[in-house]
Design a protein around this motif. Structure first.
Motif, PDB file in Angstrom:
ATOM      1  N   ILE A  24       0.684  -1.065  -0.015  1.00  0.00           N
ATOM      2  CA  ILE A  24      -0.042  -0.177   0.076  1.00  0.00           C
ATOM      3  C   ILE A  24       0.764   1.345   0.008  1.00  0.00           C
ATOM      4  O   ILE A  24       1.907   1.198   0.572  1.00  0.00           O
ATOM      5  CB  ILE A  24      -0.816  -0.007   1.307  1.00  0.00           C
ATOM      6  CG1 ILE A  24      -2.049  -1.082   1.104  1.00  0.00           C
ATOM      7  CG2 ILE A  24      -1.707   1.404   1.443  1.00  0.00           C
ATOM      8  CD1 ILE A  24      -3.203  -0.986   1.985  1.00  0.00           C
ATOM      9  N   GLN A  25       0.557   2.006  -0.575  1.00  0.00           N
ATOM     10  CA  GLN A  25       1.424   3.378  -0.870  1.00  0.00           C
ATOM     11  C   GLN A  25       1.113   4.104   0.328  1.00  0.00           C
ATOM     12  O   GLN A  25      -0.247   4.514   0.570  1.00  0.00           O
ATOM     13  CB  GLN A  25       0.803   4.529  -2.109  1.00  0.00           C
ATOM     14  CG  GLN A  25       1.046   3.566  -3.224  1.00  0.00           C
ATOM     15  CD  GLN A  25       0.606   4.945  -4.339  1.00  0.00           C
ATOM     16  OE1 GLN A  25       1.355   5.648  -4.418  1.00  0.00           O
ATOM     17  NE2 GLN A  25      -0.513   4.710  -5.078  1.00  0.00           N
TER      18      GLN A  25
ATOM     19  N   SER B   7       0.398   7.539   0.577  1.00  0.00           N
ATOM     20  CA  SER B   7       0.563   8.575   0.004  1.00  0.00           C
ATOM     21  C   SER B   7      -0.468   9.356   0.531  1.00  0.00           C
ATOM     22  O   SER B   7      -1.022  10.233   0.149  1.00  0.00           O
ATOM     23  CB  SER B   7       0.359   8.152  -1.611  1.00  0.00           C
ATOM     24  OG  SER B   7      -0.683   7.536  -1.472  1.00  0.00           O
TER      25      SER B   7
ATOM     26  N   GLY C  14     -10.474  -3.504   0.570  1.00  0.00           N
ATOM     27  CA  GLY C  14     -10.088  -4.083  -0.616  1.00  0.00           C
ATOM     28  C   GLY C  14      -8.458  -4.755  -0.250  1.00  0.00           C
ATOM     29  O   GLY C  14      -8.385  -5.568  -1.053  1.00  0.00           O
TER      30      GLY C  14
ATOM     31  N   VAL D 138      -5.459  -7.849  -4.274  1.00  0.00           N
ATOM     32  CA  VAL D 138      -5.327  -6.540  -4.330  1.00  0.00           C
ATOM     33  C   VAL D 138      -6.751  -6.107  -4.743  1.00  0.00           C
ATOM     34  O   VAL D 138      -7.700  -7.118  -4.612  1.00  0.00           O
ATOM     35  CB  VAL D 138      -4.580  -6.230  -5.801  1.00  0.00           C
ATOM     36  CG1 VAL D 138      -3.199  -5.756  -5.385  1.00  0.00           C
ATOM     37  CG2 VAL D 138      -4.868  -7.182  -6.761  1.00  0.00           C
TER      38      VAL D 138
ATOM     39  N   ASP E 184      -8.913  -2.181  -8.537  1.00  0.00           N
ATOM     40  CA  ASP E 184      -8.008  -1.321  -9.651  1.00  0.00           C
ATOM     41  C   ASP E 184      -6.609  -1.644 -10.009  1.00  0.00           C
ATOM     42  O   ASP E 184      -6.196  -0.889 -10.980  1.00  0.00           O
ATOM     43  CB  ASP E 184      -8.101  -0.013  -8.658  1.00  0.00           C
ATOM     44  CG  ASP E 184      -7.634   0.045  -7.447  1.00  0.00           C
ATOM     45  OD1 ASP E 184      -7.498  -1.053  -6.626  1.00  0.00           O
ATOM     46  OD2 ASP E 184      -6.574   0.802  -6.858  1.00  0.00           O
ATOM     47  N   GLN E 185      -6.158  -2.667  -9.464  1.00  0.00           N
ATOM     48  CA  GLN E 185      -4.706  -2.823  -9.616  1.00  0.00           C
ATOM     49  C   GLN E 185      -5.003  -4.152 -10.675  1.00  0.00           C
ATOM     50  O   GLN E 185      -3.771  -4.701 -10.848  1.00  0.00           O
ATOM     51  CB  GLN E 185      -4.185  -3.482  -8.203  1.00  0.00           C
ATOM     52  CG  GLN E 185      -3.844  -2.199  -7.361  1.00  0.00           C
ATOM     53  CD  GLN E 185      -2.986  -0.988  -8.077  1.00  0.00           C
ATOM     54  OE1 GLN E 185      -2.129  -1.422  -8.551  1.00  0.00           O
ATOM     55  NE2 GLN E 185      -3.203   0.115  -7.645  1.00  0.00           N
TER      56      GLN E 185
ATOM     57  N   LYS F  65     -13.674   5.648  -7.692  1.00  0.00           N
ATOM     58  CA  LYS F  65     -12.992   4.830  -6.434  1.00  0.00           C
ATOM     59  C   LYS F  65     -12.836   5.747  -5.285  1.00  0.00           C
ATOM     60  O   LYS F  65     -12.566   6.800  -5.596  1.00  0.00           O
ATOM     61  CB  LYS F  65     -11.634   4.223  -7.166  1.00  0.00           C
ATOM     62  CG  LYS F  65     -11.291   3.171  -6.287  1.00  0.00           C
ATOM     63  CD  LYS F  65      -9.865   2.662  -6.694  1.00  0.00           C
ATOM     64  CE  LYS F  65      -8.500   3.849  -6.252  1.00  0.00           C
ATOM     65  NZ  LYS F  65      -7.230   3.449  -6.169  1.00  0.00           N
ATOM     66  N   MET F  66     -13.047   5.075  -4.040  1.00  0.00           N
ATOM     67  CA  MET F  66     -12.609   5.842  -2.908  1.00  0.00           C
ATOM     68  C   MET F  66     -11.302   5.866  -2.650  1.00  0.00           C
ATOM     69  O   MET F  66     -10.548   4.794  -3.127  1.00  0.00           O
ATOM     70  CB  MET F  66     -13.202   5.153  -1.604  1.00  0.00           C
ATOM     71  CG  MET F  66     -13.008   6.004  -0.131  1.00  0.00           C
ATOM     72  SD  MET F  66     -13.545   4.876   1.027  1.00  0.00           S
ATOM     73  CE  MET F  66     -15.426   5.236   1.132  1.00  0.00           C
ATOM     74  N   SER F  67     -10.522   7.110  -2.723  1.00  0.00           N
ATOM     75  CA  SER F  67      -9.246   7.225  -2.737  1.00  0.00           C
ATOM     76  C   SER F  67      -8.722   8.026  -1.666  1.00  0.00           C
ATOM     77  O   SER F  67      -9.248   9.111  -1.484  1.00  0.00           O
ATOM     78  CB  SER F  67      -9.069   7.584  -4.158  1.00  0.00           C
ATOM     79  OG  SER F  67      -7.464   8.214  -4.332  1.00  0.00           O
TER      80      SER F  67
HETATM   81  N1  AQP Z   1     -11.569   2.076  -3.282  1.00  0.00           N
HETATM   82  C1  AQP Z   1     -10.879   0.911  -2.989  1.00  0.00           C
HETATM   83  N2  AQP Z   1     -11.767  -0.378  -3.097  1.00  0.00           N
HETATM   84  C2  AQP Z   1     -11.101  -1.516  -3.008  1.00  0.00           C
HETATM   85  N3  AQP Z   1      -9.572  -1.450  -2.780  1.00  0.00           N
HETATM   86  C3  AQP Z   1      -8.850  -0.339  -2.964  1.00  0.00           C
HETATM   87  N4  AQP Z   1      -7.646  -0.095  -2.761  1.00  0.00           N
HETATM   88  C4  AQP Z   1      -7.389   0.978  -2.761  1.00  0.00           C
HETATM   89  N5  AQP Z   1      -8.559   1.846  -3.027  1.00  0.00           N
HETATM   90  C5  AQP Z   1      -9.639   0.835  -3.049  1.00  0.00           C
HETATM   91  C6  AQP Z   1      -6.658  -1.117  -2.583  1.00  0.00           C
HETATM   92  O1  AQP Z   1      -5.828  -0.864  -1.687  1.00  0.00           O
HETATM   93  C7  AQP Z   1      -4.432  -1.381  -2.039  1.00  0.00           C
HETATM   94  C8  AQP Z   1      -3.322  -0.292  -1.902  1.00  0.00           C
HETATM   95  O2  AQP Z   1      -3.597   0.634  -2.891  1.00  0.00           O
HETATM   96  P1  AQP Z   1      -2.523   1.951  -2.961  1.00  0.00           P
HETATM   97  O3  AQP Z   1      -2.439   2.900  -1.731  1.00  0.00           O
HETATM   98  O4  AQP Z   1      -1.342   1.400  -3.189  1.00  0.00           O
HETATM   99  O5  AQP Z   1      -2.911   2.703  -4.203  1.00  0.00           O
HETATM  100  P2  AQP Z   1      -4.478   2.876  -4.965  1.00  0.00           P
HETATM  101  O6  AQP Z   1      -5.054   1.824  -5.453  1.00  0.00           O
HETATM  102  O7  AQP Z   1      -4.028   3.933  -6.030  1.00  0.00           O
HETATM  103  O8  AQP Z   1      -5.061   3.428  -3.424  1.00  0.00           O
HETATM  104  P3  AQP Z   1      -5.514   5.054  -3.394  1.00  0.00           P
HETATM  105  O9  AQP Z   1      -6.183   5.106  -2.180  1.00  0.00           O
HETATM  106  O10 AQP Z   1      -6.400   5.365  -4.757  1.00  0.00           O
HETATM  107  O11 AQP Z   1      -4.337   5.667  -3.462  1.00  0.00           O
HETATM  108  P4  AQP Z   1      -3.853   7.024  -4.200  1.00  0.00           P
HETATM  109  O12 AQP Z   1      -4.945   8.123  -3.944  1.00  0.00           O
HETATM  110  O13 AQP Z   1      -2.564   7.714  -3.390  1.00  0.00           O
HETATM  111  O14 AQP Z   1      -3.643   6.812  -5.726  1.00  0.00           O
HETATM  112  C9  AQP Z   1      -4.454  -1.906  -3.441  1.00  0.00           C
HETATM  113  O15 AQP Z   1      -4.411  -3.320  -3.136  1.00  0.00           O
HETATM  114  C10 AQP Z   1      -5.796  -1.279  -3.937  1.00  0.00           C
HETATM  115  O16 AQP Z   1      -6.574  -2.170  -4.932  1.00  0.00           O
END
Ligand code: AQP
Length: 347
Positions: A19-20, A22, A32, A156, A159-160, A206-208
């Motif tokens: 996980i980042q 970030s 997730g 994962v 999204d990955q 996506k929730m981010s």
């Molecule tokens: N909304 C989500 N629903 C299900 N799984 C999710 N993951 C992230 N958001 C969701 C899963 O969490 C793991 C780590 O993700 P990450 O932090 O490496 O990068 P990301 O997918 O880009 O997550 P974010 O929250 O959207 O980060 P930012 O905003 O920094 O880009 C992964 O397994 C991901 O699938």
């Protein structure tokens, strides 16, 4: 019911995921990823989990905040059930094998493959000339994270998936180019009711953790009041919940809340709909808020407790890095050998 993890080839089963750091972790990261990371560990599988700080800096990170976020994310892993004694938990930059293998993979991956990555297109937007080269190369580093451990499975979120496909392409091309069966063709493990938790403000996004709107997500650090407020304010429509999932087809916000409920309660979305058929959001939202608080509350409390002793978190990450290095170093040394690089330095 989740499929049992199966090893598709001669490589021993090993799980890697990351996980980042970030930003603060979200409910999306928890449902997730984190929750399932702990489940895999509890199944007795060898698990390697990483705070991918080198991925985080592909977009600007304030150095002071990055350190804080990395420690907080480590606390989030542990509070979610990842036990540093049973899983390897560390931050990426402490194990140089990741960056070394990423360079080799930069020379294996093709520009055309990288250009098709939708996450890059989404994150770069109209600004693609001005984003970092690291953001473009991100999936090659991710392949290195996984393959430095010859990981066979990667849990994962949805999204990955595309990045995992690229990792498989890189492994296959490396094996083929050098005539070896060195890297496994890693399987993504995308399972559960919430593989894609959506924004509370927009059910199509996506929730981010990096969404500019804090109202769009539930953070692992949110207290009970904040969780209840955010769920109460979550965007929905004015219809009651239908009696089957088909009735949620064109209602992304409603579907998202049902999925979140299902994942938090450990139920299927079908069962949630059956239980709440005909309910208005005026009653469903408070039920969801109570459930979210009961599941997330203890995690938040434990994270706060762990964050009181950041030296202990750093110690755990350092110890995890030594264990991770012991696996990755010989693998990357063998890669140099396969590629034809002289390794004659002593000491
Ligand atoms: N909304 C989500 N629903 C299900 N799984 C999710 N993951 C992230 N958001 C969701 C899963 O969490 C793991 C780590 O993700 P990450 O932090 O490496 O990068 P990301 O997918 O880009 O997550 P974010 O929250 O959207 O980060 P930012 O905003 O920094 O880009 C992964 O397994 C991901 O699938």
């Amino acid at each position: 019911m989740a499929e049992p993890v199966q090893t598709p080839h001669a490589f021993p089963t090993r799980i890697f995921s990351g996980i980042q750091p970030s930003g603060g972790l979200t409910l999306g990261n928890y449902l997730g990823a984190l929750k399932r990371f702990a489940e895999k560990q509890d199944e007795g599988i060898e698990t390697v989990y990483c705070l991918v700080d080198m991925h985080a800096i592909t977009v600007w990170q304030d150095p002071v905040k990055l350190r804080q976020q990395t420690r907080e994310a480590a606390a989030g892993f542990i509070a979610s059930g990842v036990d540093p004694a049973r899983s390897i938990l560390f931050n990426q930059s402490q194990v140089t094998a990741h960056a070394e293998l990423a360079w080799i993979f930069n020379c294996v991956a093709r520009m055309g493959w990288m250009s098709r990555m939708t996450q890059f297109k989404d994150k770069a937007g109209k600004n693609s000339e001005n984003v970092s080269l690291g953001l473009f190369a991100y999936p090659a580093l991710m392949a290195a994270d996984i393959l430095a451990y010859k990981a066979t499975h990667v849990p994962v979120g949805e999204d990955q998936k595309q990045h995992l496909e690229l990792c498989r392409d890189i492994a296959a091309k490396f094996n083929n180019d050098f005539g070896v069966d060195f890297f496994p063709i890693t399987e993504p493990v995308i399972e559960g009711a919430a593989t894609r938790v959506m924004s509370l403000r927009d059910g199509t996004k996506k929730m981010s953790k990096s969404d500019p709107s804090d109202q769009s997500r539930i953070n692992l650090t949110d207290d009970a009041d904040m969780i209840a407020k955010k769920i109460k304010k979550a965007k929905t429509d004015s219809e009651p919940l239908p009696s089957d999932l088909e009735g949620l087809k064109d209602r992304p916000e409603a579907r998202n809340l049902v999925n979140i409920y299902a994942a938090l309660a450990g139920m299927s979305a079908e069962d949630v709909i059956r239980e709440h058929a005909g309910a208005q959001f005026g009653s469903f939202k408070p039920a969801l808020a109570d459930l979210a608080v009961s599941v997330m509350g203890p995690i938040t409390t434990e994270m706060n407790r762990l964050m009181q002793d950041t030296a202990e978190i750093d110690r755990i990450l350092g110890e995890g890095a030594v264990r991770a290095d012991a696996i990755a170093r010989p693998i990357v040394d063998e890669v140099y050998d396969i590629v034809g690089m002289i390794r004659s330095r002593k000491g």
